[in-house]
Motif scaffolding. Structure first.
Motif, PDB file in Angstrom:
ATOM      1  N   LYS A 160       4.700   2.694  -0.832  1.00 19.85           N
ATOM      2  CA  LYS A 160       3.679   3.413  -0.059  1.00 19.85           C
ATOM      3  C   LYS A 160       4.295   4.564   0.733  1.00 19.85           C
ATOM      4  CE  LYS A 160       0.654  -0.584   0.611  1.00 19.85           C
ATOM      5  NZ  LYS A 160       0.101  -1.515   1.604  1.00 19.85           N
ATOM      6  N   ALA A 161       5.453   4.303   1.338  1.00 25.02           N
ATOM      7  CA  ALA A 161       6.109   5.351   2.114  1.00 25.02           C
ATOM      8  C   ALA A 161       6.469   6.547   1.236  1.00 25.02           C
ATOM      9  CB  ALA A 161       7.368   4.795   2.780  1.00 25.02           C
ATOM     10  N   SER A 162       6.869   6.264  -0.008  1.00 22.58           N
ATOM     11  CA  SER A 162       7.216   7.355  -0.927  1.00 22.58           C
ATOM     12  C   SER A 162       5.981   8.123  -1.371  1.00 22.58           C
ATOM     13  CB  SER A 162       7.938   6.775  -2.148  1.00 22.58           C
ATOM     14  OG  SER A 162       8.157   7.773  -3.114  1.00 22.58           O
TER      15      SER A 162
ATOM     16  N   VAL B 282      -3.305  11.964  -3.345  1.00 18.73           N
ATOM     17  CA  VAL B 282      -3.333  10.647  -3.980  1.00 18.73           C
ATOM     18  C   VAL B 282      -3.899   9.645  -2.982  1.00 18.73           C
ATOM     19  CG1 VAL B 282      -1.955   8.763  -4.927  1.00 18.73           C
ATOM     20  CG2 VAL B 282      -1.420  11.128  -5.546  1.00 18.73           C
ATOM     21  N   VAL B 283      -4.959   8.929  -3.419  1.00 20.46           N
ATOM     22  CA  VAL B 283      -5.566   7.913  -2.565  1.00 20.46           C
ATOM     23  C   VAL B 283      -4.782   6.616  -2.714  1.00 20.46           C
ATOM     24  CG1 VAL B 283      -7.661   6.603  -2.080  1.00 20.46           C
ATOM     25  CG2 VAL B 283      -7.819   8.977  -2.858  1.00 20.46           C
ATOM     26  N   ILE B 284      -4.449   5.994  -1.577  1.00 22.99           N
ATOM     27  CA  ILE B 284      -3.689   4.743  -1.587  1.00 22.99           C
ATOM     28  C   ILE B 284      -4.573   3.629  -1.028  1.00 22.99           C
ATOM     29  CG2 ILE B 284      -1.643   3.538  -0.744  1.00 22.99           C
ATOM     30  CD1 ILE B 284      -0.287   6.278  -0.481  1.00 22.99           C
ATOM     31  N   ALA B 285      -4.734   2.568  -1.797  1.00 22.24           N
ATOM     32  CA  ALA B 285      -5.566   1.437  -1.369  1.00 22.24           C
ATOM     33  C   ALA B 285      -4.766   0.145  -1.512  1.00 22.24           C
ATOM     34  CB  ALA B 285      -6.835   1.361  -2.202  1.00 22.24           C
TER      35      ALA B 285
ATOM     36  N   VAL C 231      -3.713   1.545  -6.408  1.00 17.15           N
ATOM     37  CA  VAL C 231      -4.153   0.279  -5.809  1.00 17.15           C
ATOM     38  C   VAL C 231      -2.969  -0.683  -5.779  1.00 17.15           C
ATOM     39  CG1 VAL C 231      -5.650  -1.720  -6.090  1.00 17.15           C
ATOM     40  CG2 VAL C 231      -6.548   0.571  -6.539  1.00 17.15           C
ATOM     41  N   PHE C 232      -2.603  -1.139  -4.577  1.00 20.68           N
ATOM     42  CA  PHE C 232      -1.461  -2.025  -4.413  1.00 20.68           C
ATOM     43  C   PHE C 232      -1.911  -3.475  -4.262  1.00 20.68           C
ATOM     44  CE2 PHE C 232       0.563   1.911  -3.175  1.00 20.68           C
ATOM     45  CZ  PHE C 232       1.826   1.775  -3.725  1.00 20.68           C
ATOM     46  N   PRO C 233      -1.420  -4.350  -5.119  1.00 20.88           N
ATOM     47  CA  PRO C 233      -1.607  -5.776  -4.861  1.00 20.88           C
ATOM     48  C   PRO C 233      -0.679  -6.170  -3.685  1.00 20.88           C
ATOM     49  CG  PRO C 233      -1.027  -5.328  -7.163  1.00 20.88           C
ATOM     50  CD  PRO C 233      -0.732  -4.097  -6.378  1.00 20.88           C
TER      51      PRO C 233
ATOM     52  N   SER D 108      15.900   0.870  -9.363  1.00 25.31           N
ATOM     53  CA  SER D 108      14.962   1.309  -8.324  1.00 25.31           C
ATOM     54  C   SER D 108      13.541   1.270  -8.866  1.00 25.31           C
ATOM     55  CB  SER D 108      15.303   2.738  -7.878  1.00 25.31           C
ATOM     56  OG  SER D 108      14.270   3.270  -7.093  1.00 25.31           O
ATOM     57  N   ILE D 109      12.639   0.713  -8.083  1.00 29.81           N
ATOM     58  CA  ILE D 109      11.233   0.708  -8.463  1.00 29.81           C
ATOM     59  C   ILE D 109      10.562   1.996  -8.012  1.00 29.81           C
ATOM     60  CG2 ILE D 109       9.022  -0.490  -8.131  1.00 29.81           C
ATOM     61  CD1 ILE D 109      10.592  -3.050  -7.676  1.00 29.81           C
ATOM     62  N   VAL D 110      10.964   2.496  -6.861  1.00 28.53           N
ATOM     63  CA  VAL D 110      10.280   3.611  -6.224  1.00 28.53           C
ATOM     64  C   VAL D 110      10.378   4.889  -7.050  1.00 28.53           C
ATOM     65  CG1 VAL D 110      10.196   5.080  -4.183  1.00 28.53           C
ATOM     66  CG2 VAL D 110      10.608   2.620  -3.937  1.00 28.53           C
ATOM     67  N   SER D 111      11.577   5.265  -7.445  1.00 30.73           N
ATOM     68  CA  SER D 111      11.770   6.561  -8.120  1.00 30.73           C
ATOM     69  C   SER D 111      11.031   6.675  -9.451  1.00 30.73           C
ATOM     70  CB  SER D 111      13.270   6.827  -8.332  1.00 30.73           C
ATOM     71  OG  SER D 111      13.921   6.933  -7.085  1.00 30.73           O
ATOM     72  N   PRO D 112      11.154   5.690 -10.377  1.00 28.01           N
ATOM     73  CA  PRO D 112      10.400   5.810 -11.642  1.00 28.01           C
ATOM     74  C   PRO D 112       8.895   5.856 -11.428  1.00 28.01           C
ATOM     75  CG  PRO D 112      12.111   4.142 -11.829  1.00 28.01           C
ATOM     76  CD  PRO D 112      12.035   4.503 -10.378  1.00 28.01           C
ATOM     77  N   LEU D 113       8.399   5.011 -10.498  1.00 24.87           N
ATOM     78  CA  LEU D 113       6.961   4.995 -10.226  1.00 24.87           C
ATOM     79  C   LEU D 113       6.515   6.317  -9.621  1.00 24.87           C
ATOM     80  CD1 LEU D 113       4.339   3.364 -10.244  1.00 24.87           C
ATOM     81  CD2 LEU D 113       4.952   2.500  -7.973  1.00 24.87           C
ATOM     82  N   ASP D 114       7.347   6.885  -8.753  1.00 22.84           N
ATOM     83  CA  ASP D 114       7.024   8.161  -8.120  1.00 22.84           C
ATOM     84  C   ASP D 114       6.914   9.266  -9.166  1.00 22.84           C
ATOM     85  OD1 ASP D 114       6.426   9.300  -5.606  1.00 22.84           O
ATOM     86  OD2 ASP D 114       8.349  10.337  -5.612  1.00 22.84           O
ATOM     87  N   ARG D 115       7.845   9.285 -10.097  1.00 17.91           N
ATOM     88  CA  ARG D 115       7.800  10.306 -11.151  1.00 17.91           C
ATOM     89  C   ARG D 115       6.571  10.123 -12.045  1.00 17.91           C
ATOM     90  NH1 ARG D 115      13.456   9.282 -11.195  1.00 17.91           N
ATOM     91  NH2 ARG D 115      13.208   7.839 -12.951  1.00 17.91           N
ATOM     92  N   PHE D 116       6.230   8.865 -12.319  1.00 20.52           N
ATOM     93  CA  PHE D 116       5.045   8.585 -13.138  1.00 20.52           C
ATOM     94  C   PHE D 116       3.783   9.090 -12.442  1.00 20.52           C
ATOM     95  CE2 PHE D 116       1.495   5.751 -14.218  1.00 20.52           C
ATOM     96  CZ  PHE D 116       1.419   5.975 -15.597  1.00 20.52           C
ATOM     97  N   ILE D 117       3.675   8.842 -11.140  1.00 21.47           N
ATOM     98  CA  ILE D 117       2.516   9.312 -10.374  1.00 21.47           C
ATOM     99  C   ILE D 117       2.453  10.840 -10.414  1.00 21.47           C
ATOM    100  CG2 ILE D 117       1.441   9.407  -8.089  1.00 21.47           C
ATOM    101  CD1 ILE D 117       1.234   6.686  -9.383  1.00 21.47           C
TER     102      ILE D 117
END
Length: 610
Positions: free
Chosen positions: A590-592, A599-602, A567-569, A541-550
């Motif tokens: 992004k949904a997560s 947190v600002v999302i761009a 910042v999302f490419p 899963s990409i979402v869960s590890p990235l979410d914990r890092f954030i």
């Protein structure tokens, strides 16, 4: 491609200052907004006879006094809605009257009933017209649902083209029907006076006593005949659609509609009585009347064709009134805001599409056999009838303008009859109309939930203009850039991130040590000058590890008073279908991250050229 198809079906977009070109004159408005009411001539008189025949053929003479009282109610409704047009020129009809004079909940009951009724109007009318078409062409009978759905789609597209386009095209069948019924009535009266055509069955003289005919039966017949009055309110809902002066033109159109409906309805009832016609299972009263007067000639078939067309086009009344009523509810924050948005052709496209879609759903669910919906259809319109009459009574008592007593009496008579009809409906057809007691409260509850949401949103977004902007003392802006590899998209995003802050972190989530090792090697070789953090995902899963890092970065940033920006490419394909060939991991991430309040999302877009 889609844009080309849309232009072919709907036409070129209209500028906002071209709105005047979409206004209706009286003749077009009469055709578009009266099709539902006028179509009831095809079945209203028959509904009276169906009830009376249960007491025997001698009881059919009662259709004349019953028709008289239906006309009394028609006059009361027309006069009442004429008053409503001038009192509420912005449209909204029964909803506006009930909301302002009886309270919000009564207004929502009236508005909800009408919205549901317009959906039923489309489903019932198109299904009835489809039955007429499949009767003429038996080979289509097994495809009845498909034919009905196709008709709804065609009418929906026509209305998306704008009021004037749809009115210009649809006016011909409506006036064709009126002409054919006028010919039937004219010839029928001439034949009845001259006696050149003998009655099919001998009719009973007026006043003939009939065993088994009591008040209850007469009231049932009266309430069934009142189905001829559905659609009378549509003009008061669509006042903004008229050319200026809109209220005056709408009032004149309403009077014309009432006069035409009265003439056609009374004429058909009288001729049905004079020629001794009885309701048959395989032939309508109009068909019997046409056959009696003209035989199976070309005129007979023209009558049948015009009847089928008017039954189908009765749906167009719903398309004219539903979007405007939805607009009024949305303006008051009781329906979603998209119903306030005008489409390319300056019509309220979202309301038109919603009406067509829900009608198709009903047709599919009931397999095009919507007879069970007709009682709901009738009672659904008499609820707003009753509430609008009551609302106007309260208005006259409160304001007492000049001549208010006569207006009060008109509305009082109308309200009395409407409530009587509702009582008869619930007493005689409760097993068929009980769903009204369920879905109307649900609809009203939905309105309140939508309104509550908009109030809460407004409360949270409201800004005190007297307070200066709060100063934020941020020591740094931490930029996190999720990456899936080293590409031009990533490069563009990192350049943008560095323009925001010197503290940029690229994050890569790998599903194996080998993938992580490869990324670290290529990153070092690239020498971007930006720190790379690699995360190992045990469950791919990409979402869960990235979410914990954030979460971790956010916690550290809060300690320092820093801001975190992700910042999302994001690349966009040249063709729409090419999007289907790529995963949507960015959307999931992004949904997560939206659960993080600070947190600002761009997004940095990269468009492919081929």
């Amino acid at each position: 491609m889609w844009r080309t198809i849309k232009r072919l079906l709907i036409g070129r977009p209209l500028k906002s200052n071209e709105a005047h070109s979409q206004k209706l004159n009286k003749l077009k408005a009469l055709a578009v907004l009266s099709s539902d009411a006028l179509s009831s001539v095809a079945y209203g008189p028959e509904q009276i006879l169906i009830v009376l025949i249960t007491a025997g053929s001698l009881a059919l003479w009662y259709s004349l006094p019953i028709a008289f009282f239906v006309l009394v109610l028609l006059v009361a409704l027309v006069l009442s809605y004429r008053q409503i047009i001038f009192a509420y020129p912005q449209g909204g009809g029964a909803y506006m009257v009930a909301k302002e004079n009886l309270g919000v909940n009564f207004g929502l009951v009236a508005g909800g009933s009408l919205l549901v009724d317009y959906i039923l109007t489309v489903a019932v009318s198109v299904s009835a017209g489809t039955d007429a078409i499949t009767s003429a062409f038996p080979a289509l009978h097994q495809h009845g649902v498909l034919v009905a759905v196709a008709i709804v789609i065609v009418i929906t597209v026509l209305n998306l083209r704008g009021l004037t386009d749809s009115a210009t095209l649809l006016a011909y069948p409506v006036y064709f029907f009126v002409l054919m019924i006028v010919i039937v009535i004219g010839v029928g009266i001439f034949e009845s006076v001259t006696g050149q055509i003998s009655p099919v069955h001998t009719h009973a003289s007026l006043g003939t006593p009939v065993m088994g005919v009591g008040l209850f039966l007469l009231l049932r017949a009266f309430s069934s005949g009142c189905s001829a009055l559905t659609g009378v309110e549509a003009i008061s809902n669509a006042i903004p659609s008229f050319k200026d002066p809109a209220p005056k033109n709408a009032a004149k159109t309403l009077l014309m509609m009432g006069a035409i409906l009265a003439i056609l309805f009374s004429g058909i009832v009288y001729l049905s009585y004079w020629f001794g016609l009885r309701p048959l299972s395989d032939q309508t009263i109009l068909s019997q009347l046409g056959g009696t007067l003209f035989g199976r000639s070309i005129l007979y078939y023209l009558i049948q064709i015009s009847t089928a067309l008017i039954l189908v086009l009765a749906a167009n009344t719903g398309y004219s009134a539903f979007p405007l009523l939805a607009f009024n509810l949305a303006r008051d924050k009781y329906m979603p805001r998209p119903f306030k948005v005008r489409g390319d052709r300056l019509g309220y496209s979202n309301g038109i599409i919603t009406l067509g879609s829900l009608s198709i759903v009903l047709i599919i669910i009931f397999h095009g056999e919507t007879e069970l919906l007709i009682p709901l259809y009738a009672v659904g319109v008499f609820i707003p009838f009753s509430l609008s009459q009551t609302g106007m009574i309260f208005r006259w008592i409160k304001q007492r303008p000049k001549g208010w007593v006569s207006k009060l009496i008109t509305n009082f008579i109308g309200a009395l009859i409407c409530y009587l009809i509702l009582i008869i409906f619930f007493v005689t057809k409760f097993t068929q109309i009980w769903p009204v007691l369920v879905f109307i409260p649900i609809v009203v509850l939905g309105f309140h939930k939508i309104h509550e949401h908009y109030l809460l949103v407004a409360e949270q977004l409201r800004l005190d203009l007297h307070k200066p902007i709060k100063a934020i003392h941020s020591t740094d802006n931490i930029i996190v850039v999720p990456i899936a590899g080293i590409t031009k998209v990533v490069e563009q995003s990192l350049i943008y991130a560095k323009s925001l802050s010197g503290n940029v972190v690229a994050v890569y989530v790998g599903d194996s040590p080998e993938a992580i090792e490869k990324m670290e090697r290529e990153w070092n070789e690239w020498n971007s000058g930006i720190r790379l953090v690699t995360l190992h995902s045990l469950y791919r899963s990409i979402v869960s590890p990235l979410d914990r890092f954030i979460d971790t970065v956010k916690w550290k940033a809060d300690q320092r008073g820093a801001t975190v920006t992700v910042v999302f490419p994001q690349f966009y394909t040249a063709k729409w279908w090419q999007r289907l060939l790529h995963n949507q991991s960015g959307v999931l991430i992004k949904a997560s991250l939206t659960r993080h309040s600070d947190v600002v999302i761009a997004t940095v877009p990269y468009h492919f050229k081929k």
